[in-house]
Scaffold this active site. Structure first.
Site, mmCIF file in Angstrom:
data_model
loop_
_atom_site.group_PDB
_atom_site.id
_atom_site.type_symbol
_atom_site.label_atom_id
_atom_site.label_comp_id
_atom_site.label_asym_id
_atom_site.label_seq_id
_atom_site.Cartn_x
_atom_site.Cartn_y
_atom_site.Cartn_z
ATOM 1 N N ASP A 13 -26.291 -0.383 24.463
ATOM 2 C CA ASP A 13 -25.004 -0.150 25.151
ATOM 3 C C ASP A 13 -24.039 -1.328 25.002
ATOM 4 O O ASP A 13 -23.212 -1.567 25.880
ATOM 5 C CB ASP A 13 -25.225 0.142 26.646
ATOM 6 C CG ASP A 13 -26.217 1.258 26.877
ATOM 7 O OD1 ASP A 13 -26.028 2.326 26.280
ATOM 8 O OD2 ASP A 13 -27.182 1.057 27.641
ATOM 9 N N GLY A 17 -21.274 1.420 18.569
ATOM 10 C CA GLY A 17 -20.520 2.527 17.985
ATOM 11 C C GLY A 17 -19.074 2.152 17.750
ATOM 12 O O GLY A 17 -18.490 2.473 16.712
ATOM 13 N N LYS A 18 -18.499 1.459 18.698
ATOM 14 C CA LYS A 18 -17.103 1.002 18.584
ATOM 15 C C LYS A 18 -16.935 0.051 17.401
ATOM 16 O O LYS A 18 -15.996 0.184 16.608
ATOM 17 C CB LYS A 18 -16.701 0.314 19.889
ATOM 18 C CG LYS A 18 -15.414 -0.489 19.850
ATOM 19 C CD LYS A 18 -15.275 -1.285 21.135
ATOM 20 C CE LYS A 18 -14.178 -2.324 21.034
ATOM 21 N NZ LYS A 18 -12.837 -1.762 20.929
ATOM 22 N N ASN A 38 -31.960 9.686 21.591
ATOM 23 C CA ASN A 38 -32.027 8.905 22.831
ATOM 24 C C ASN A 38 -30.916 7.863 22.864
ATOM 25 O O ASN A 38 -30.570 7.337 23.911
ATOM 26 C CB ASN A 38 -33.388 8.217 22.972
ATOM 27 C CG ASN A 38 -33.704 7.292 21.805
ATOM 28 O OD1 ASN A 38 -33.240 7.494 20.687
ATOM 29 N ND2 ASN A 38 -34.531 6.294 22.048
ATOM 30 N N HIS A 41 -23.606 6.630 21.678
ATOM 31 C CA HIS A 41 -22.483 5.706 21.580
ATOM 32 C C HIS A 41 -21.173 6.459 21.744
ATOM 33 O O HIS A 41 -21.028 7.603 21.334
ATOM 34 C CB HIS A 41 -22.507 4.887 20.285
ATOM 35 C CG HIS A 41 -22.749 5.674 19.040
ATOM 36 N ND1 HIS A 41 -24.000 5.808 18.475
ATOM 37 C CD2 HIS A 41 -21.909 6.375 18.248
ATOM 38 C CE1 HIS A 41 -23.914 6.540 17.389
ATOM 39 N NE2 HIS A 41 -22.654 6.902 17.224
ATOM 40 N N THR A 300 -28.119 9.411 29.308
ATOM 41 C CA THR A 300 -28.784 9.797 30.560
ATOM 42 C C THR A 300 -27.830 9.956 31.734
ATOM 43 O O THR A 300 -28.150 10.647 32.702
ATOM 44 C CB THR A 300 -29.828 8.734 30.946
ATOM 45 O OG1 THR A 300 -29.154 7.489 31.199
ATOM 46 C CG2 THR A 300 -30.846 8.537 29.829
ATOM 47 N N GLY A 301 -26.667 9.277 31.685
ATOM 48 C CA GLY A 301 -25.755 9.287 32.824
ATOM 49 C C GLY A 301 -26.202 8.373 33.948
ATOM 50 O O GLY A 301 -25.550 8.261 34.987
ATOM 51 N N SER A 330 -15.990 -6.231 25.552
ATOM 52 C CA SER A 330 -15.813 -6.044 27.007
ATOM 53 C C SER A 330 -15.443 -7.313 27.765
ATOM 54 O O SER A 330 -15.802 -7.465 28.938
ATOM 55 C CB SER A 330 -17.083 -5.433 27.612
ATOM 56 O OG SER A 330 -17.408 -4.221 26.985
ATOM 57 N N SER A 413 -13.354 -7.995 21.662
ATOM 58 C CA SER A 413 -12.708 -6.772 22.139
ATOM 59 C C SER A 413 -12.257 -6.912 23.584
ATOM 60 O O SER A 413 -12.965 -7.484 24.415
ATOM 61 C CB SER A 413 -13.657 -5.586 22.015
ATOM 62 O OG SER A 413 -13.956 -5.321 20.666
ATOM 63 N N GLY A 415 -11.079 -4.037 25.274
ATOM 64 C CA GLY A 415 -10.976 -2.655 25.730
ATOM 65 C C GLY A 415 -11.695 -1.741 24.764
ATOM 66 O O GLY A 415 -12.163 -2.179 23.706
#
Length: 430
Positions: A13, A17-18, A38, A41, A300-301, A330, A413, A415
């Site tokens: 996480d 992906g970004k 599992n 992204h 999973t949320g 971030s 980054s 954002g």
């Protein structure tokens, strides 16, 4: 023969992906080399969020080839659903290629995953119940079904019958659970294979031919170094090798063809599920970081656990993955904090300080983080496009992270958007 590997350096996480999406603009082939659905992204394009689990981030560039390598375990049903999801949003999957050597996740893998996790009681490891571990178990036990097998009706039928007999004995005798009928799986999953057939090929040939032709290839990892089955916080890990070395096994490309390794990290740390987390925060600061950073799992949320940046973890990631560059994400999430902290070492109960990450969970439980405190910043930095535009405190934080990890920062980054990723040094040399 330029090639770049993107790896997560924490517990997943981190924004891989970004960064993969960002670096894909200069790549010609983008390949995924391990894990399964599992992993999740999120990519933001023109303000629109896309959530992917199996398909590489390069799929948003139709002129580029996106590869699912042999090291990935593929749930055919999930993959077809993801292709349909992209089509509904105007994104074609015609450039997708799937390795014929990749292993297949079947319903009995997901059922076994659930039963095994339930049987552990309060010793659960926090699996996503996606069948990833059992699929890799079958692969190691040499009883797995590969994509090439799924496409051949006769072979698929034979291997599915054999595997189901063994799995059903396990379900009934060990877990007192109902067996799965052959008919529940066979026709449905054979049909999935036929739908995917046009994408299936020997992806090792595609990747090596591209590299030999001087094309730029980007390898995209899932999860992170601290979830690596060999180098992570075992047993609270995934069942594959997210480290950069996993590329060679999971894609069929030799180690001599890897040019650079970009480690992706957040300006703080997060983790989903159980397991050690030395810098975890349980106070209001932790709550603020979680809410501002929207720290909830893509797959999973579940709310993610959050904590301060841990340079001990990062140096471990640097060592075992051979990081050449760092992408720091971030930073904006920390805006508004009066003080920010970075873990620089651990202290044992006997007062001894260590700067490496222990393998023993017992030894790790005896460690407390040693923090270096830095001034925070209150400014909104989401529109900053250069290091110089950041407030002095934020600039100092970025520089200190690079110093403590010992790796050059290539991007930072502020954002989730593509335009919020700022380049300090191009990893492609362009």
């Amino acid at each position: 023969m330029p090639s770049v590997v993107v790896v997560g350096t924490q517990w997943g996480d981190e924004g891989k992906g970004k960064i993969t999406d960002f670096l894909s603009s200069n790549a010609e082939v983008i390949a995924r080399y391990q894990g399964g659905d599992n992993a999740g992204h999120t990519i933001v394009i023109d303000g629109k969020k896309f959530k992917l689990h199996l398909i590489p981030s390069g799929i948003f560039f139709p002129e580029k080839i996106s590869v699912i390598g042999n090291g990935v375990v593929v749930n055919p049903k999930s993959l077809i659903e993801e292709i349909a999801y992209l089509a509904e949003n105007g994104v074609s999957a015609e450039s997708l290629r799937i390795s014929d050597r990749a292993h297949v996740i079947l319903p009995y893998h997901k059922k076994l995953d659930f039963l095994q996790e339930e049987a552990k009681g309060d010793k659960k490891i926090g699996t996503t119940i996606k069948g990833i571990g059992p699929a890799y178990m079958d692969k190691a036990a040499r009883v797995g079904i590969r994509v090439a097998d799924l496409l051949d009706k006769e072979i698929f039928e034979e291997r599915l019958r054999t595997n189901l007999e063994a799995k059903n004995r396990e379900f009934v005798k060990m877990y007192d659970s109902e067996p799965i009928e052959f008919e529940e799986i066979f026709e449905e999953y054979y049909e999935y294979g036929q739908q995917l057939k046009k994408y299936v090929t020997d992806t090792s040939v595609i990747l090596n031919d591209a590299l030999d032709a001087g094309k730029r290839v980007l390898f995209e990892g899932a999860q992170g170094v601290m979830l690596d089955i060999d180098q992570g916080t075992y047993p609270f890990v995934t069942s594959s090798n997210p480290v950069a070395g996993g590329v060679t096994i999971g894609s069929g490309v030799g180690p001599s063809k890897i040019s650079k390794v970009v480690g992706v990290c957040k300006a703080y740390t997060s983790r989903v599920g159980d397991g050690p987390f030395p810098t975890e925060l349980f106070d209001e600061v932790g709550h603020q970081i979680r809410e501002v950073g929207h720290e909830y799992g893509t797959t999973t949320g579940r709310p993610r656990r959050v904590g301060w940046f841990d340079s001990v973890v990062m140096r471990h990631a640097k060592r075992v993955s051979g990081l050449t560059n760092l992408s720091l994400n971030s930073i904006d999430v920390l805006s508004g904090l009066e003080t920010v902290k970075i873990c620089v070492a651990y202290e044992r109960s006997n007062g001894e300080q260590i700067t490496h990450y222990p393998a023993s969970l017992k030894e790790l439980a005896d460690c407390k983080p040693i923090y270096e405190e830095l001034p925070g910043w209150s400014e909104d930095i989401t529109s900053c496009r250069t290091l110089e535009e950041l407030p002095e405190a934020a600039r100092n934080y970025v520089r200190r992270v690079g110093e403590l990890v010992g790796v050059r920062i290539s991007t930072f980054s502020v954002g989730p958007g593509r335009e919020q990723t700022n380049v300090l040094e191009s990893v492609w040399g362009v």
